[in-house]
Design an enzyme around this catalytic site. Structure first.
Site, PDB file in Angstrom:
ATOM      1  N   LYS A   1     -13.057  10.940  39.078  1.00  0.00           N
ATOM      2  CA  LYS A   1     -13.748  11.401  40.020  1.00  0.00           C
ATOM      3  C   LYS A   1     -13.180  11.424  41.801  1.00  0.00           C
ATOM      4  O   LYS A   1     -13.100  12.291  42.316  1.00  0.00           O
ATOM      5  CB  LYS A   1     -15.284  10.876  40.249  1.00  0.00           C
ATOM      6  CG  LYS A   1     -16.167  11.090  39.146  1.00  0.00           C
ATOM      7  CD  LYS A   1     -16.783  12.370  38.167  1.00  0.00           C
ATOM      8  CE  LYS A   1     -17.207  11.466  36.929  1.00  0.00           C
ATOM      9  NZ  LYS A   1     -17.695  12.779  36.649  1.00  0.00           N
TER      10      LYS A   1
HETATM   11  C1  LIG Z   1     -15.486   7.880  32.356  1.00  0.00           C
HETATM   12  C2  LIG Z   1     -16.006   9.503  32.281  1.00  0.00           C
HETATM   13  N1  LIG Z   1     -15.333   9.869  31.362  1.00  0.00           N
HETATM   14  C3  LIG Z   1     -15.336  10.998  31.241  1.00  0.00           C
HETATM   15  C4  LIG Z   1     -16.439  12.048  31.773  1.00  0.00           C
HETATM   16  C5  LIG Z   1     -16.856  13.144  31.411  1.00  0.00           C
HETATM   17  O1  LIG Z   1     -16.327  14.376  32.612  1.00  0.00           O
HETATM   18  P1  LIG Z   1     -17.316  15.790  32.398  1.00  0.00           P
HETATM   19  O2  LIG Z   1     -18.259  15.055  32.865  1.00  0.00           O
HETATM   20  O3  LIG Z   1     -16.439  16.232  33.045  1.00  0.00           O
HETATM   21  O4  LIG Z   1     -17.191  16.591  31.315  1.00  0.00           O
HETATM   22  C6  LIG Z   1     -17.121  11.246  33.115  1.00  0.00           C
HETATM   23  C7  LIG Z   1     -18.288  12.336  33.893  1.00  0.00           C
HETATM   24  O5  LIG Z   1     -18.406  12.945  34.251  1.00  0.00           O
HETATM   25  C8  LIG Z   1     -16.898   9.848  33.574  1.00  0.00           C
HETATM   26  O6  LIG Z   1     -16.979   9.137  34.240  1.00  0.00           O
HETATM   27  N1  LIG Z   2     -20.292  11.290  34.087  1.00  0.00           N
HETATM   28  C1  LIG Z   2     -20.473  11.740  35.802  1.00  0.00           C
HETATM   29  C2  LIG Z   2     -21.628  12.654  36.076  1.00  0.00           C
HETATM   30  C3  LIG Z   2     -21.944  13.961  36.253  1.00  0.00           C
HETATM   31  O1  LIG Z   2     -20.464  14.565  36.203  1.00  0.00           O
HETATM   32  P1  LIG Z   2     -20.174  15.448  37.049  1.00  0.00           P
HETATM   33  O2  LIG Z   2     -18.254  15.577  36.962  1.00  0.00           O
HETATM   34  O3  LIG Z   2     -20.769  16.731  37.551  1.00  0.00           O
HETATM   35  O4  LIG Z   2     -20.664  15.014  38.971  1.00  0.00           O
HETATM   36  C4  LIG Z   2     -20.966  10.638  36.360  1.00  0.00           C
HETATM   37  O5  LIG Z   2     -20.130   9.701  36.311  1.00  0.00           O
HETATM   38  O6  LIG Z   2     -21.970  10.709  37.502  1.00  0.00           O
END
Ligand SMILES: Cc1ncc(COP(=O)(O)O)c(C=O)c1O
Ligand SMILES: N[C@@H](CCOP(=O)(O)O)C(=O)O
Length: 479
Positions: free
Chosen positions: A124
């Site tokens: 993120k």
């Molecule tokens: C460690 C981790 N892996 C995978 C994901 C999944 O990613 P996305 O929500 O973009 O599919 C998330 C949260 O979004 C995450 O925090």
């Molecule tokens: N896995 C995410 C959930 C939110 O997903 P986002 O990528 O749309 O912000 C988290 O860890 O908060």
């Protein structure tokens, strides 16, 4: 209202449901959900030839990011200002590895792309560090005050707080499911000092928190004065935009674009994998994208059986992927349904009603299956994959990445094509899974060594929209 810089071309953004105004990047950054409930996507994405992509081979991460990001923001953000922001974000004091997104080899043609060297140890940071700087730039220029409202299953929250805490004129409200994120994740959010930071622990799950966020974007009348909500979740296009870069970066590092790549992506909200889809659309040769989920497997059931049915959320050892409704899947459906917003609005109404099993048209699903494969991985298999990879290589995977590696190995179409699993988080964030796999917890990095002693601040609230909105209204810009 956006302020245009000079007479440079400006990318336009349209809603996936076809009934909201076209916006510039600046307004998309500040808007979150479109007024018709859809998500914003570029009207036309830039496309690059193999020669152009090849010419970027030796660029450091920051310069490559400028190539990819600038066309999306052109006309709203000055080229040099963007350069400054990227240099500030992707340097090795902010990211704890000189390569920013290094590749770890597991086997012949099998890699993990480590996306966890940023300040909060998850992928993120790549987007939210930039989003914070873009927001500061735009809000300062417009002399506005904004309210960030986001939902997190564990990682977005701390990355959003870290990325935006230095912004002037921003209040930050992050909703997380009470007791359902790991202790490190919770503390990374609740121990950050700042009068403008509010952590709300919802007595509910991530989907309820995400629904409250979406409902609040739809009707912002609960906010005081001229305030506007800004999204930090991947419904905000700026998130996807920044995540596209590491697909190009990893491919170029392994002999792309001449050589195609395959990616396995631990998936929840479908944001990270959608960034890969965008990279391919922009010209990067990607042969396969694997949707790797935990037991919250709505997308795997759709891909494998053509049955879209939202089931109640399960709490797992991969809490960040405990998501029942994947917001960004709508962006893919928009393309699959030939960008017919009215038709998609009808389909989304059925999917969001959650009272029936919905199927896609067979030809649309077939189109998706040309590129995407999927697998759902249960907790036991996740733990076994962590153990297997550790025994093979001495490398400890975080449990989300382990789901990606398992799916990569099961769903791989061509062993001659490099398979890259996105390493979405550092294992140190997930004590339960690391303990279950039988390993000692790794040490927290230097900047977090006293995390467990820091004072926490959070407010527990019932999972009730009105209560949450009242809390936000009462605490917004109290100066
Ligand atoms: C460690 C981790 N892996 C995978 C994901 C999944 O990613 P996305 O929500 O973009 O599919 C998330 C949260 O979004 C995450 O925090
Ligand atoms: N896995 C995410 C959930 C939110 O997903 P986002 O990528 O749309 O912000 C988290 O860890 O908060």
């Amino acid at each position: 209202m956006s302020s245009r810089l000079g007479s440079t071309p400006m990318m336009k953004y349209i809603s996936t449901r076809g009934n909201a105004p076209e916006l510039t990047f600046e307004d998309v950054l500040l808007t979150g959900l479109a007024s018709d409930g859809g998500l914003y996507v570029p009207k036309e994405a830039p496309h690059y030839t193999l020669e152009e992509i090849e010419s970027w081979r030796d660029l450091p991460y920051t310069e490559l990011a400028h190539k990819i990001v600038y066309p999306f923001v052109e006309g709203c953000v000055d080229a040099d200002a963007l350069k400054g922001m990227l240099e500030d974000v992707y340097n090795n004091t902010n990211f704890g590895h000189k390569a920013i997104a290094p590749l770890q080899q597991l086997d012949n043609n099998e890699y993990v792309l480590e996306l966890f060297h940023g300040p909060t140890l998850a992928f993120k940071d790549f987007a939210l560090q930039l989003l914070g700087r873009l927001l500061d730039y735009v809000v300062t220029r417009r002399k506005e005050k904004v309210v960030i409202m986001g939902a997190t299953s564990g990682d977005t929250g701390s990355a959003a707080i870290e990325g935006t805490k230095a912004c002037d004129n921003v209040d930050i409200f992050i909703l997380h499911p009470y007791g359902k994120v790991s202790e490190v994740q919770r503390r990374q959010m609740t121990t950050v000092e700042g009068d403008n930071i509010y952590n709300i622990a919802i007595e509910g799950n991530f989907d309820e928190a995400q629904d409250m966020v979406k409902a609040s974007f739809g009707d912002q009348s609960f906010l005081r004065g001229e305030r506007k909500l800004v999204a930090v979740n991947s419904i905000n296009w700026a998130r996807i935009m920044a995540q596209i870069v590491y697909y190009f970066y990893s491919s170029l590092n392994l002999g792309g674009p001449v050589r195609p790549m395959a990616y396995s992506v631990p998936t929840g909200n479908f944001g990270d994998i959608f960034a890969g889809y965008m990279a391919r659309k922009m010209g990067l040769p990607i042969e396969q994208l694997i949707i790797a989920t935990n037991n919250n497997d709505v997308l795997h059931r759709l891909m494998s059986k053509n049955q879209y049915e939202v089931r109640s959320l399960k709490h797992t050892i991969t809490p960040s992927m405990d998501i029942a409704v994947s917001s960004n899947f709508e962006r893919l459906l928009f393309d699959l349904y030939d960008r017919d917003g009215a038709r998609l609005a009808g389909l989304m109404a059925k999917m969001n009603a959650r009272d029936d099993v919905v199927s896609l048209d067979e030809d649309k699903l077939a189109k998706a299956r040309e590129l995407f494969d999927s697998l759902a991985v249960d907790e036991q298999t996740t733990v076994e994959t962590m153990q297997l990879v550790y025994n093979e290589t001495g490398y400890l995977l975080d449990p989300h990445t382990a789901i990606g590696v398992k799916a990569a190995r099961e769903c791989r179409r061509n062993p001659n094509i490099p398979m890259i699993t996105l390493g979405t988080a550092h294992p140190v964030k997930f004590e339960d899974a690391v303990g279950r796999a039988g390993y000692e917890m790794p040490e927290l990095p230097h900047h977090l060594t006293d995390l467990m002693e820091r004072e926490e601040r959070l407010t527990v609230l019932p999972s009730d929209l009105e209560t949450v909105q009242q809390f936000i209204a009462d605490n917004t810009f109290r100066d």
